[in-house]
Design an enzyme around this catalytic site. Structure first.
Site, PDB file in Angstrom:
ATOM      1  N   GLY A   7      47.053  38.999 -36.348  1.00 30.48           N
ATOM      2  CA  GLY A   7      47.069  37.801 -35.349  1.00 30.48           C
ATOM      3  C   GLY A   7      45.762  36.830 -35.131  1.00 30.48           C
ATOM      4  N   THR A   9      44.930  34.123 -36.262  1.00 22.06           N
ATOM      5  CA  THR A   9      45.204  32.786 -36.090  1.00 22.06           C
ATOM      6  C   THR A   9      45.574  32.316 -34.849  1.00 22.06           C
ATOM      7  OG1 THR A   9      47.590  32.809 -36.862  1.00 22.06           O
ATOM      8  CG2 THR A   9      45.949  32.691 -38.551  1.00 22.06           C
ATOM      9  N   LEU A  56      52.702  42.344 -41.096  1.00 25.61           N
ATOM     10  CA  LEU A  56      52.975  43.556 -40.254  1.00 25.61           C
ATOM     11  C   LEU A  56      54.276  44.191 -40.757  1.00 25.61           C
ATOM     12  CD1 LEU A  56      51.908  42.501 -36.876  1.00 25.61           C
ATOM     13  CD2 LEU A  56      50.801  44.307 -38.213  1.00 25.61           C
ATOM     14  N   ALA A  79      52.109  39.172 -33.613  1.00 29.12           N
ATOM     15  CA  ALA A  79      53.492  39.195 -32.883  1.00 29.12           C
ATOM     16  C   ALA A  79      54.202  37.949 -33.433  1.00 29.12           C
ATOM     17  CB  ALA A  79      53.250  39.677 -31.732  1.00 29.12           C
ATOM     18  N   SER A  81      55.354  35.906 -30.830  1.00 26.67           N
ATOM     19  CA  SER A  81      55.025  35.728 -29.442  1.00 26.67           C
ATOM     20  C   SER A  81      55.753  34.809 -28.479  1.00 26.67           C
ATOM     21  CB  SER A  81      53.723  35.725 -29.197  1.00 26.67           C
ATOM     22  OG  SER A  81      53.121  34.591 -29.677  1.00 26.67           O
ATOM     23  N   SER A 126      52.479  43.467 -23.237  1.00 26.61           N
ATOM     24  CA  SER A 126      52.604  42.356 -22.643  1.00 26.61           C
ATOM     25  C   SER A 126      53.429  42.763 -21.164  1.00 26.61           C
ATOM     26  CB  SER A 126      53.746  41.386 -23.598  1.00 26.61           C
ATOM     27  OG  SER A 126      54.043  40.268 -22.829  1.00 26.61           O
ATOM     28  N   GLU A 128      55.658  40.748 -20.115  1.00 27.67           N
ATOM     29  CA  GLU A 128      57.128  40.636 -20.421  1.00 27.67           C
ATOM     30  C   GLU A 128      57.780  41.838 -20.494  1.00 27.67           C
ATOM     31  OE1 GLU A 128      59.169  37.801 -20.684  1.00 27.67           O
ATOM     32  OE2 GLU A 128      57.357  36.415 -19.967  1.00 27.67           O
ATOM     33  N   TYR A 150      61.972  39.766 -27.380  1.00 26.21           N
ATOM     34  CA  TYR A 150      60.543  39.755 -27.162  1.00 26.21           C
ATOM     35  C   TYR A 150      59.847  41.097 -26.355  1.00 26.21           C
ATOM     36  CZ  TYR A 150      55.476  38.784 -26.228  1.00 26.21           C
ATOM     37  OH  TYR A 150      54.311  38.855 -26.258  1.00 26.21           O
ATOM     38  N   HIS A 180      48.013  34.549 -20.480  1.00 31.12           N
ATOM     39  CA  HIS A 180      47.009  33.939 -20.577  1.00 31.12           C
ATOM     40  C   HIS A 180      46.790  32.836 -21.336  1.00 31.12           C
ATOM     41  CE1 HIS A 180      47.650  37.415 -23.324  1.00 31.12           C
ATOM     42  NE2 HIS A 180      46.876  36.780 -24.146  1.00 31.12           N
ATOM     43  N   ARG A 185      46.015  27.374 -26.974  1.00 37.18           N
ATOM     44  CA  ARG A 185      47.432  27.869 -26.903  1.00 37.18           C
ATOM     45  C   ARG A 185      48.361  26.888 -27.851  1.00 37.18           C
ATOM     46  NH1 ARG A 185      50.310  32.410 -26.218  1.00 37.18           N
ATOM     47  NH2 ARG A 185      50.848  32.790 -23.793  1.00 37.18           N
TER      48      ARG A 185
END
Length: 327
Positions: A7, A9, A56, A79, A81, A126, A128, A150, A180, A185
């Site tokens: 991840g 990137t 992955l 992920a 995400s 997370s 979540e 997710y 975050h 983002r």
């Protein structure tokens, strides 16, 4: 020290790469697919990172990456995400965000063999996972009750990480990171959606912003602060799980207010429309973390506050949009 980041990137991958490179690490990043459009972004932002192709969901590619990188530390940030996307692609989200964790844990175990102590593993869990929250604030011991594909996939990865730690003695830690954000983002996430739209409205490039539930509350911090907590977890003698959060909660409405304020727009309510399409099937109304353990054990504290974070993002998007529009 050598590190492998999946991840790489994403915003976390970029900030973590910068942190590790500044500490003298040799950093390898796993990037998915041929001609990945973010390849140039990583090379431009963190040119010191050595990029490896892998996925992955492809066990053999993970083993190859491990054999090339020979990492002392592995940070699994990879992920699917975006929570809203997970509703439309539940199976793919489960394969990447859930079973992908199992793939990299098992690949690490097989690659390290009898010398499992030589590598330390970080799993990006997370907030979540808490979903339908069972206590406020949420801490490491709070019952998990995910409310999205997710979140369910992240719970699988979280418990699989604990299982490998307890079953094989792997130094495997999970960071239960609350929301975050940063100027890096993706624009599909609500904070960046707001900062980008506000910047474009202020420059006359857009007339309104369409949102979902304005009363949802989140614990928002700065991604650049949170990657330091990841690194600190892997410097501990014993692996463990940590909530990483600010301990403060703010609503989408507050986010909008600060963002428009930074752009010099006082009267903003008429510029915001609500659309039921942007409301989740099972809403997560209030997430707020208790970072006491991270503070006491890791010595970690967030440095950037909510208002400073939002203003930073709006300033960044104003500058970028001015350049793109040549204003």
């Amino acid at each position: 020290m050598r590190a492998l980041i999946t991840g790489v990137t994403g915003q976390d991958g970029l900030y973590l790469s910068e942190l590790l490179l500044s500490k003298g690490y040799e950093v390898y990043g796993l990037i998915r697919g041929q001609n990945n459009p973010k390849y140039e972004l990583v090379e431009k932002t963190v040119p010191g990172v050595k990029l490896l192709t892998g996925d992955l969901t492809d066990f053999s590619s993970i083993l190859r990456a491990l054999s090339v990188a020979q990492p002392d530390e592995i940070y699994n940030l990879g992920a699917i995400s975006f929570v809203a996307y997970s509703w439309e692609n539940a199976q793919l989200t489960s394969d990447v965000t859930g079973k992908g964790v199992l793939n990299i844990l098992e690949a690490t175990r097989l690659w390290a063999g009898d010398d499992l102590d030589k590598v330390r593993f970080y799993q990006a869990s997370s907030s979540e996972m808490f979903g339908k929250v069972q206590e406020v604030p949420q801490r490491e011991s709070t019952l998990l009750w995910p409310r999205s594909p997710y979140g369910v996939a992240k719970v699988f990865g979280h418990y699989m990480t604990i299982n490998y730690r307890e079953s094989y003695g792997m130094h495997a830690s999970s960071g239960i990171l609350f929301n975050h954000e940063s100027p890096r983002r993706g624009p599909e996430f609500v904070t960046r959606k707001v900062s980008l739209a506000v910047a474009r409205i202020a420059l006359g490039l857009q007339s309104e912003i369409v949102m979902g539930n304005l009363d949802s509350k989140r614990d928002w911090g700065f991604a650049g602060d949170y990657v330091e907590a990841m690194w600190r977890m892997l410097q501990q003698e014993h692996a463990d799980d940590y909530v990483v959060a600010t301990g403060e909660t703010h609503s989408i409405r507050e986010l909008l207010e600060v963002a428009f304020s930074e752009a010099g727009i006082a009267e903003w309510e008429h510029l915001v429309k609500q659309d039921p399409r942007f409301i989740r099937p099972a809403e997560v109304d209030l997430l707020i973390g208790d970072p006491a353990k991270a503070r006491s054990v890791l010595g970690w504290e967030p440095k950037v506050g909510f208002e400073e974070l939002v203003r930073m993002m709006v300033r960044s998007d104003l500058a970028e949009q001015k350049q793109l529009a040549r204003l």
